[in-house]
Write a protein that holds these residues in place. Structure first.
Motif, PDB file in Angstrom:
ATOM      1  N   TYR A 176       0.778  -1.343   0.032  1.00  0.00           N
ATOM      2  CA  TYR A 176      -0.067  -0.087  -0.082  1.00  0.00           C
ATOM      3  C   TYR A 176       0.960   1.264  -0.012  1.00  0.00           C
ATOM      4  O   TYR A 176       1.884   1.370   0.835  1.00  0.00           O
ATOM      5  N   ILE A 177       0.461   2.232  -0.846  1.00  0.00           N
ATOM      6  CA  ILE A 177       1.338   3.423  -0.870  1.00  0.00           C
ATOM      7  C   ILE A 177       0.270   4.559  -0.107  1.00  0.00           C
ATOM      8  O   ILE A 177      -0.888   4.564  -0.535  1.00  0.00           O
ATOM      9  N   GLY A 178       0.546   5.276   0.553  1.00  0.00           N
ATOM     10  CA  GLY A 178       0.005   6.403   1.329  1.00  0.00           C
ATOM     11  C   GLY A 178       0.374   7.707   1.028  1.00  0.00           C
ATOM     12  O   GLY A 178       1.693   7.955   1.193  1.00  0.00           O
ATOM     13  N   LEU A 179      -0.216   8.666   0.957  1.00  0.00           N
ATOM     14  CA  LEU A 179       0.151  10.092   0.952  1.00  0.00           C
ATOM     15  C   LEU A 179      -0.720  10.839   1.851  1.00  0.00           C
ATOM     16  O   LEU A 179      -1.987  10.848   2.154  1.00  0.00           O
ATOM     17  N   ARG A 180       0.054  11.495   2.971  1.00  0.00           N
ATOM     18  CA  ARG A 180      -0.470  12.345   3.811  1.00  0.00           C
ATOM     19  C   ARG A 180      -0.260  13.663   3.498  1.00  0.00           C
ATOM     20  O   ARG A 180       0.885  14.129   2.928  1.00  0.00           O
ATOM     21  N   ILE A 181      -1.191  14.729   3.486  1.00  0.00           N
ATOM     22  CA  ILE A 181      -1.115  15.806   3.254  1.00  0.00           C
ATOM     23  C   ILE A 181      -1.629  16.793   4.428  1.00  0.00           C
ATOM     24  O   ILE A 181      -2.512  16.300   5.208  1.00  0.00           O
ATOM     25  N   ILE A 182      -1.040  18.022   4.645  1.00  0.00           N
ATOM     26  CA  ILE A 182      -1.628  19.011   5.403  1.00  0.00           C
ATOM     27  C   ILE A 182      -1.780  20.412   4.486  1.00  0.00           C
ATOM     28  O   ILE A 182      -0.796  20.676   4.073  1.00  0.00           O
ATOM     29  N   THR A 183      -2.972  20.856   4.648  1.00  0.00           N
ATOM     30  CA  THR A 183      -3.368  22.148   3.860  1.00  0.00           C
ATOM     31  C   THR A 183      -2.870  23.423   4.702  1.00  0.00           C
ATOM     32  O   THR A 183      -2.528  23.213   5.910  1.00  0.00           O
ATOM     33  N   THR A 184      -3.168  24.422   3.972  1.00  0.00           N
ATOM     34  CA  THR A 184      -2.788  25.731   4.693  1.00  0.00           C
ATOM     35  C   THR A 184      -3.816  26.027   5.899  1.00  0.00           C
ATOM     36  O   THR A 184      -3.380  26.683   6.781  1.00  0.00           O
ATOM     37  N   HIS A 185      -5.074  25.524   5.532  1.00  0.00           N
ATOM     38  CA  HIS A 185      -6.030  25.743   6.669  1.00  0.00           C
ATOM     39  C   HIS A 185      -6.142  24.327   7.580  1.00  0.00           C
ATOM     40  O   HIS A 185      -7.381  24.113   8.123  1.00  0.00           O
ATOM     41  N   ASP A 186      -5.344  23.550   7.878  1.00  0.00           N
ATOM     42  CA  ASP A 186      -4.711  22.573   8.748  1.00  0.00           C
ATOM     43  C   ASP A 186      -5.683  21.407   8.538  1.00  0.00           C
ATOM     44  O   ASP A 186      -6.139  20.788   9.638  1.00  0.00           O
ATOM     45  N   ILE A 187      -6.112  20.952   7.284  1.00  0.00           N
ATOM     46  CA  ILE A 187      -6.740  19.994   6.971  1.00  0.00           C
ATOM     47  C   ILE A 187      -5.827  18.798   7.020  1.00  0.00           C
ATOM     48  O   ILE A 187      -4.970  18.792   6.288  1.00  0.00           O
ATOM     49  N   HIS A 188      -6.019  17.728   7.699  1.00  0.00           N
ATOM     50  CA  HIS A 188      -5.037  16.323   7.793  1.00  0.00           C
ATOM     51  C   HIS A 188      -5.650  15.307   7.152  1.00  0.00           C
ATOM     52  O   HIS A 188      -6.764  15.019   7.529  1.00  0.00           O
ATOM     53  N   PHE A 189      -5.121  14.692   6.243  1.00  0.00           N
ATOM     54  CA  PHE A 189      -5.702  13.934   5.235  1.00  0.00           C
ATOM     55  C   PHE A 189      -4.823  12.778   4.881  1.00  0.00           C
ATOM     56  O   PHE A 189      -3.470  13.321   4.242  1.00  0.00           O
ATOM     57  N   GLU A 190      -5.136  11.527   4.712  1.00  0.00           N
ATOM     58  CA  GLU A 190      -4.222  10.570   4.220  1.00  0.00           C
ATOM     59  C   GLU A 190      -5.170   9.475   3.270  1.00  0.00           C
ATOM     60  O   GLU A 190      -6.256   9.198   3.552  1.00  0.00           O
ATOM     61  N   GLN A 191      -4.425   9.122   2.220  1.00  0.00           N
ATOM     62  CA  GLN A 191      -5.425   8.269   1.389  1.00  0.00           C
ATOM     63  C   GLN A 191      -4.118   7.286   0.888  1.00  0.00           C
ATOM     64  O   GLN A 191      -3.050   7.632   0.580  1.00  0.00           O
ATOM     65  N   GLN A 192      -4.693   5.945   0.909  1.00  0.00           N
ATOM     66  CA  GLN A 192      -3.764   4.842   0.458  1.00  0.00           C
ATOM     67  C   GLN A 192      -4.418   4.017  -0.667  1.00  0.00           C
ATOM     68  O   GLN A 192      -5.519   4.175  -1.038  1.00  0.00           O
ATOM     69  N   GLN A 193      -3.546   3.750  -1.407  1.00  0.00           N
ATOM     70  CA  GLN A 193      -3.949   2.601  -2.784  1.00  0.00           C
ATOM     71  C   GLN A 193      -2.937   1.577  -2.802  1.00  0.00           C
ATOM     72  O   GLN A 193      -1.890   1.598  -2.405  1.00  0.00           O
TER      73      GLN A 193
END
Length: 214
Positions: A176-193
């Motif tokens: 599984y490859i995951g990508l974690r992001i943090i946006t400028t307004h502090d949204i924390h999100f990860e999606q895996q494939q």
């Protein structure tokens, strides 16, 4: 009369249910609270104002009550035997649509065809919320972390496409490859494939000997 304190809410997707929590340290037991939410505009009127019964000092806001892309102010008060408490100070939050990530290096069969690949992903978000930083993570088939790659800042020339070199993949093994992001307004999100490395490995090994002509 003790004033309740509404705990800070993260920026979240209005299509989802959200539970607001608060603190109340008054001497009198209370089981009812009133939550009021309005748009973050001068003299705006509440778009939500309801009373709920709760023993856990929370208030559950149903999904789709608010709208994504809108900033809100929220406050709460509790109901006592002799009336209402004072309103809490207002807190501010914004609703954003959940991001979507497409790993375009992985094909429709969930394969990559090499053991050393530049993993690429495309980020999309309805309100065009910019990404502050991102990080790729490689997991095994049980979602155990195999490698956490460095936290990186998006390239200004391509702020919605992110990449990372992933090496030493074993043929036929599920990852599984995951990508974690943090946006400028502090949204924390990860999606895996999930994906499998499916490539042709050399079947013959040998040693090259140079020939010298005299």
């Amino acid at each position: 009369m003790t004033q309740p304190i509404l705990n800070q809410a993260p920026n979240y997707d209005a299509d989802n249910e959200y539970t607001f929590t608060f603190t109340y340290l008054g001497a009198e037991l209370t089981t009812k609270n009133e939550l009021s939410i309005r748009e973050d505009k001068t003299n705006s009127q509440p778009v939500y104002d309801k009373v709920q019964t709760s023993l856990d000092k929370n208030h559950i806001l149903p999904s789709k009550t608010l709208k994504n892309g809108v900033a809100y102010l929220a406050k709460i008060r509790v109901i006592l035997d002799n009336g209402f408490s004072e309103w809490s100070p207002e807190i501010k939050f914004t609703c954003y649509t959940t991001p979507k990530i497409i790993f375009d290096t992985i094909d429709q069969k969930e394969f990559v065809y090499t053991n050393d690949v530049l993993m690429s992903a495309l980020y999309m978000q309805a309100e065009n919320e910019p990404v502050k930083n991102y990080q790729f993570i490689l997991y095994d088939q049980r979602h155990v972390t195999l490698q956490s790659y460095p936290v990186r800042v998006p390239n200004p020339d391509s702020p919605t496409r992110f990449s990372e070199r992933v090496s030493d993949l074993e043929k036929g093994k599920l990852y599984y490859i995951g990508l974690r992001i943090i946006t400028t307004h502090d949204i924390h999100f990860e999606q895996q494939q999930q994906f499998t490395a499916q490539y042709v490995a050399p079947s013959v090994s040998g040693v090259l000997q140079p020939l010298f002509k005299t």
